[in-house]
Motif scaffolding. Structure first.
Motif, PDB file in Angstrom:
ATOM      1  N   GLY A 429      -6.003   4.927 -13.535  1.00 45.33           N
ATOM      2  CA  GLY A 429      -6.115   6.253 -12.928  1.00 45.33           C
ATOM      3  C   GLY A 429      -5.563   7.405 -13.754  1.00 45.33           C
ATOM      4  O   GLY A 429      -5.947   8.542 -13.551  1.00 45.33           O
ATOM      5  N   GLY A 430      -4.644   7.130 -14.637  1.00 45.26           N
ATOM      6  CA  GLY A 430      -4.044   8.173 -15.469  1.00 45.26           C
ATOM      7  C   GLY A 430      -3.301   7.515 -16.618  1.00 45.26           C
ATOM      8  O   GLY A 430      -3.239   6.279 -16.710  1.00 45.26           O
ATOM      9  N   HIS A 431      -2.721   8.358 -17.461  1.00 42.65           N
ATOM     10  CA  HIS A 431      -2.015   7.871 -18.656  1.00 42.65           C
ATOM     11  C   HIS A 431      -0.949   6.845 -18.300  1.00 42.65           C
ATOM     12  O   HIS A 431      -0.269   6.980 -17.284  1.00 42.65           O
ATOM     13  CB  HIS A 431      -1.316   9.027 -19.374  1.00 42.65           C
ATOM     14  N   MET A 432      -0.772   5.860 -19.158  1.00 44.15           N
ATOM     15  CA  MET A 432       0.245   4.834 -18.935  1.00 44.15           C
ATOM     16  C   MET A 432       1.228   4.779 -20.094  1.00 44.15           C
ATOM     17  O   MET A 432       2.433   4.862 -19.921  1.00 44.15           O
ATOM     18  CB  MET A 432      -0.430   3.462 -18.781  1.00 44.15           C
ATOM     19  N   ILE A 433       0.681   4.580 -21.292  1.00 47.40           N
ATOM     20  CA  ILE A 433       1.528   4.504 -22.481  1.00 47.40           C
ATOM     21  C   ILE A 433       1.081   5.638 -23.394  1.00 47.40           C
ATOM     22  O   ILE A 433      -0.096   5.707 -23.766  1.00 47.40           O
ATOM     23  CB  ILE A 433       1.376   3.148 -23.195  1.00 47.40           C
ATOM     24  N   THR A 434       1.987   6.523 -23.723  1.00 52.11           N
ATOM     25  CA  THR A 434       1.609   7.691 -24.521  1.00 52.11           C
ATOM     26  C   THR A 434       2.844   8.388 -25.086  1.00 52.11           C
ATOM     27  O   THR A 434       3.901   8.360 -24.467  1.00 52.11           O
ATOM     28  CB  THR A 434       0.819   8.707 -23.664  1.00 52.11           C
ATOM     29  N   PRO A 435       2.690   8.995 -26.247  1.00 52.58           N
ATOM     30  CA  PRO A 435       3.784   9.835 -26.729  1.00 52.58           C
ATOM     31  C   PRO A 435       3.930  11.054 -25.824  1.00 52.58           C
ATOM     32  O   PRO A 435       2.975  11.452 -25.155  1.00 52.58           O
ATOM     33  CB  PRO A 435       3.304  10.289 -28.115  1.00 52.58           C
ATOM     34  N   LEU A 436       5.111  11.652 -25.832  1.00 50.87           N
ATOM     35  CA  LEU A 436       5.335  12.930 -25.161  1.00 50.87           C
ATOM     36  C   LEU A 436       5.500  13.965 -26.271  1.00 50.87           C
ATOM     37  O   LEU A 436       6.291  13.752 -27.192  1.00 50.87           O
ATOM     38  CB  LEU A 436       6.594  12.848 -24.300  1.00 50.87           C
ATOM     39  N   PRO A 437       4.752  15.064 -26.196  1.00 52.47           N
ATOM     40  CA  PRO A 437       4.673  15.960 -27.350  1.00 52.47           C
ATOM     41  C   PRO A 437       6.018  16.574 -27.758  1.00 52.47           C
ATOM     42  O   PRO A 437       6.222  16.844 -28.937  1.00 52.47           O
ATOM     43  CB  PRO A 437       3.689  17.037 -26.914  1.00 52.47           C
ATOM     44  N   GLY A 438       6.905  16.741 -26.799  1.00 53.29           N
ATOM     45  CA  GLY A 438       8.185  17.363 -27.140  1.00 53.29           C
ATOM     46  C   GLY A 438       9.310  16.363 -27.282  1.00 53.29           C
ATOM     47  O   GLY A 438      10.482  16.741 -27.296  1.00 53.29           O
ATOM     48  N   ALA A 439       8.974  15.089 -27.346  1.00 53.10           N
ATOM     49  CA  ALA A 439      10.042  14.094 -27.377  1.00 53.10           C
ATOM     50  C   ALA A 439       9.805  12.967 -28.390  1.00 53.10           C
ATOM     51  O   ALA A 439      10.687  12.652 -29.196  1.00 53.10           O
ATOM     52  CB  ALA A 439      10.230  13.494 -25.980  1.00 53.10           C
ATOM     53  N   THR A 440       8.622  12.382 -28.361  1.00 58.14           N
ATOM     54  CA  THR A 440       8.425  11.111 -29.049  1.00 58.14           C
ATOM     55  C   THR A 440       8.115  11.261 -30.539  1.00 58.14           C
ATOM     56  O   THR A 440       7.145  11.932 -30.888  1.00 58.14           O
ATOM     57  CB  THR A 440       7.246  10.350 -28.386  1.00 58.14           C
ATOM     58  N   PRO A 441       8.891  10.647 -31.413  1.00 61.20           N
ATOM     59  CA  PRO A 441       8.483  10.593 -32.826  1.00 61.20           C
ATOM     60  C   PRO A 441       7.179   9.791 -32.930  1.00 61.20           C
ATOM     61  O   PRO A 441       7.070   8.709 -32.369  1.00 61.20           O
ATOM     62  CB  PRO A 441       9.644   9.851 -33.499  1.00 61.20           C
ATOM     63  N   LEU A 442       6.187  10.364 -33.616  1.00 60.68           N
ATOM     64  CA  LEU A 442       4.854   9.759 -33.622  1.00 60.68           C
ATOM     65  C   LEU A 442       4.683   8.791 -34.778  1.00 60.68           C
ATOM     66  O   LEU A 442       5.176   9.030 -35.873  1.00 60.68           O
ATOM     67  CB  LEU A 442       3.797  10.856 -33.742  1.00 60.68           C
ATOM     68  N   VAL A 443       3.967   7.714 -34.502  1.00 60.56           N
ATOM     69  CA  VAL A 443       3.570   6.771 -35.546  1.00 60.56           C
ATOM     70  C   VAL A 443       2.052   6.634 -35.443  1.00 60.56           C
ATOM     71  O   VAL A 443       1.549   6.241 -34.386  1.00 60.56           O
ATOM     72  CB  VAL A 443       4.252   5.398 -35.340  1.00 60.56           C
ATOM     73  N   PRO A 444       1.310   7.005 -36.492  1.00 53.51           N
ATOM     74  CA  PRO A 444      -0.148   6.952 -36.410  1.00 53.51           C
ATOM     75  C   PRO A 444      -0.650   5.579 -35.955  1.00 53.51           C
ATOM     76  O   PRO A 444      -0.204   4.559 -36.481  1.00 53.51           O
ATOM     77  CB  PRO A 444      -0.603   7.225 -37.844  1.00 53.51           C
TER      78      PRO A 444
END
Ligand code: WTA
Length: 660
Positions: A429-444
């Motif tokens: 129904g909606g997002h489950m696992i995802t980065p948060l733009p103002g928090a999560t260090p991203l790994v491609p």
């Protein structure tokens, strides 16, 4: 499953910039951890708080989660609300009626702005018209419309009067539409004369007519037709009505039907590994709550932002992130009728520039296809447009390979925009696992960490947790509000597909394989573990395509597998045995084309096999089981190194290995 190893050795990390963190809804990892800990500590308390803060309740709920009929969970069941009220009225009542709800851009570039006040009036008129025609609470209405404001109006009008909609993607065939109309027991169908895509008018009404004529849908009393192109259509008096005519004299106000939080909001069909598509049934409060909350958390949506989700309303992404989430939080969004390559392949970037889009959400397959064309033609390259308003980028629908991620990051986001790689499903129904733009260090290539309140984990075939670094089966350990409630009309299938006994009967089985990073605990999705293909982000069951092929009078037997594809993620490869002798040369080409078109008619163009190979037989074990593993290797053009001694007829591998 223990054979799944992490294939990604991605070491690049992109921490959020100070700009992304400052003022973000979830600002920094400490804020994320605090929310996740709140949910761990007091699961029901956490969800109750979020549900009270995010939604407007007509009657407050007193119960939160009821697990007594597990896995048929209910949430906030004695609470009452209306989805359309939450998406429209409450913003108008708050004095925001003149804000734009939808900036609609048509295929030919015509732009229409629809304010919240306009949208509320249009929804109310159609809702009144539906009521007048006898559509009532609990009835199912099928919507077969192109990307259009009318599509959103139709969805909202249904739920305003407590009817449950089932949107069928405009690219599906009459047969697929018929199956859905029958399965859901529709009382009305809302469609259009034609749809416009890439400068071409494509029929819809005539396909709908065929679907209705195919039988089983005698309950459909009204066919409401939106006039999009004015093209010629056949007309059945007494059944067919023009949308613009039935709303003409209706009042622009309509009392919403207050329904239980658990009232079915919509049913959306999706492919499973076996049998016919499943009618995934969602609840009113669940979808509304989570689509709204994730608009704030995942997209960090704030006043002044312009959101654009490029998905079609026929898919779950178009439900949660066009028709419900953005409206529930009173956002302004762009909606697009056309295709990314018309009139030129820079259309997306041109539209971001024109509408000053700040948050852009699309599919990896679109990015991959645009990389190819824009690297070949500077005029359609993102650098030829002003994309400086962008602040957050998102992807959904399939794994994004790190190369495509980097291109998106550098060329579209200019290295400044966090990319939220959102893992979720029709069923969630909606997002489950995802980065948060103002928090999560991203790994491609990694969808990183579960949202607060989402208890995602990786287990082995017996349901035991596997250590980080080891691949396994992705599950969710606790029910969450926006999860599916049932498979329409088939509770047994709901139970066996999503809560299998093998895993103990309590874990939600997503059907994906995944691995968590040893150090960070980040999730990387490794694709489906069942016989479901992901072609351009669309889910297709191999069984569905096989059944379609076998329904052709020429075909004796068929097996379908996926093969990795640079643009579409996966491509459909079909191995076919004809009732007659195996065709070769031009004849084989001609029959392959015929079968491809056949599948297009049976299911829809998205399911057409890219490659069809003919054999006198399929590789089978002596007990008659098709060896799909071998077919997958053949489809990829790999050398067969596996033991084929159990094969009945090893010689056919040579026949099937030849691509057409
Ligand atoms: C895949 C789409 C990797 C996955 C919202 C899932 C993904 C299926 C991602 C659901 C992602 C979706 N990374 N894989 N970010 N998002 N998938 O129901 O295999 O159309 O099970 O929902 O798409 O597809 P569905």
């Amino acid at each position: 499953m223990s054979a799944i190893e992490s294939v990604l050795q991605e070491k690049r990390v992109f921490p959020p910039s100070a700009k992304a963190t400052s003022g973000a809804a979830i600002s920094g990892m400490d804020a994320y951890k605090a929310l996740a800990a709140e949910a761990e500590r007091d699961y029901e308390g956490f969800w109750a708080r979020v549900a009270r803060e995010t939604l407007t309740w007509h009657k407050p709920f007193t119960k939160v989660l009821d697990e007594s009929k597990a896995p048929f969970y209910t949430w906030f069941e004695d609470g009452e609300l209306n989805a359309s009220y939450n998406c429209l009225d409450r913003h108008v009542e708050a004095g925001r009626g003149n804000d734009n709800a939808i900036i609609f851009e048509a295929d030919d570039g015509t732009v229409t702005n629809v304010t919240y006040q306009d949208l509320l009036e249009r929804v109310s008129r159609l809702a009144n018209a539906l009521r007048k025609r006898g559509v009532k609470k609990g009835d199912r209405v099928v919507i077969y419309l192109p990307m259009s404001v009318e599509g959103v109006v139709a969805m909202q009008a249904c739920v305003r009067i407590g009817a449950t909609h089932s949107v069928v993607f405009g690219g599906f065939s009459s047969k697929s539409l018929n199956e859905r109309l029958v399965d859901v027991g529709a009382v009305a169908l809302i469609t259009a004369d034609e749809q416009m895509r890439g400068g071409k008018a494509l029929p819809l009404k005539s396909i709908a007519d065929e679907a209705l004529a195919a039988g089983g849908c005698e309950k459909v009393k009204d066919v409401i037709v939106y006039r999009r192109t004015g093209g010629k259509v056949a007309w059945t008096e007494g059944r067919d009505v023009w949308l613009h005519e039935i709303v003409e004299n209706e009042s622009a106000t309509c009392e919403p039907e207050w329904v239980s939080a658990e009232h079915p909001l919509f049913i959306l069909y999706t492919s499973g590994s076996t049998g016919k598509p499943k009618g995934v049934q969602h609840s009113t409060a669940g979808i509304l709550l989570w689509s709204a909350q994730t608009m704030k958390w995942t997209f960090d949506m704030k006043p002044g932002d312009i959101f654009w989700c490029t998905a079609d309303i026929g898919w779950i992404t178009g439900h949660s992130y066009i028709a419900y989430g953005p409206l529930a939080i009173g956002a302004t969004q762009v909606m697009f009728e056309g295709v990314p390559t018309y009139p030129h392949a820079g259309r997306f970037w041109e539209m971001i520039d024109r509408h000053k889009v700040t948050i852009f959400y699309t599919a990896p397959t679109a990015i991959r296809s645009l990389i190819k064309v824009s690297e070949a033609d500077e005029k359609v390259h993102p650098k030829s447009y002003d994309l400086s308003t962008l602040r957050i980028l998102g992807t959904v629908g399939e794994p994004i390979n790190p190369e495509a991620w980097m291109w998106y990051h550098e060329n579209v986001g200019k290295g400044q925009c966090p990319i939220v790689d959102t893992w979720w499903q029709t069923e969630t129904g909606g997002h489950m696992i995802t980065p948060l733009p103002g928090a999560t260090p991203l790994v491609p290539g990694s969808c990183t960490l579960p949202l607060p309140g989402i208890m995602a984990a990786i287990v082995d075939e017996t349901g035991q947790d596997v250590p980080n670094g080891q691949g396994g089966i992705l599950v969710v350990k606790r029910p969450w509000p926006s999860m599916l409630r049932n498979v329409w009309g088939d509770p047994k299938r709901y139970q066996t597909s999503y809560f299998p006994e093998e895993l103990g009967g309590k874990l939600y089985l997503a059907g994906d394989g995944a691995v968590r990073d040893k150090e960070t605990g980040y999730f990387t999705i490794m694709g489906r573990i069942d016989d479901v293909l992901n072609v351009s982000g669309h889910r297709l069951g191999t069984m569905e395509i096989e059944s379609a092929l076998v329904a052709n009078p020429m075909v004796a037997e068929a097996a379908v597998v996926g093969r990795p594809d640079d643009t579409t993620g996966e491509a459909v490869v079909a191995f076919v045995v004809l009732k007659r002798t195996r065709p070769e040369g031009d004849e084989a080409k001609q029959i392959a084309t015929e079968l491809r078109n056949w599948v297009g008619k049976e299911i829809g163009p998205i399911a057409k096999p890219k490659d069809i190979r003919f054999g006198e037989n399929l590789p089978k074990t002596r007990s008659g089981k098709i060896m799909r593993r071998l077919l997958r290797s053949l489809a990829k053009g790999e050398e067969i190194t596996q033991d084929v001694s159990t094969l009945e007829n090893p010689a056919i591998l040579d026949q099937l290995g030849e691509a057409r």
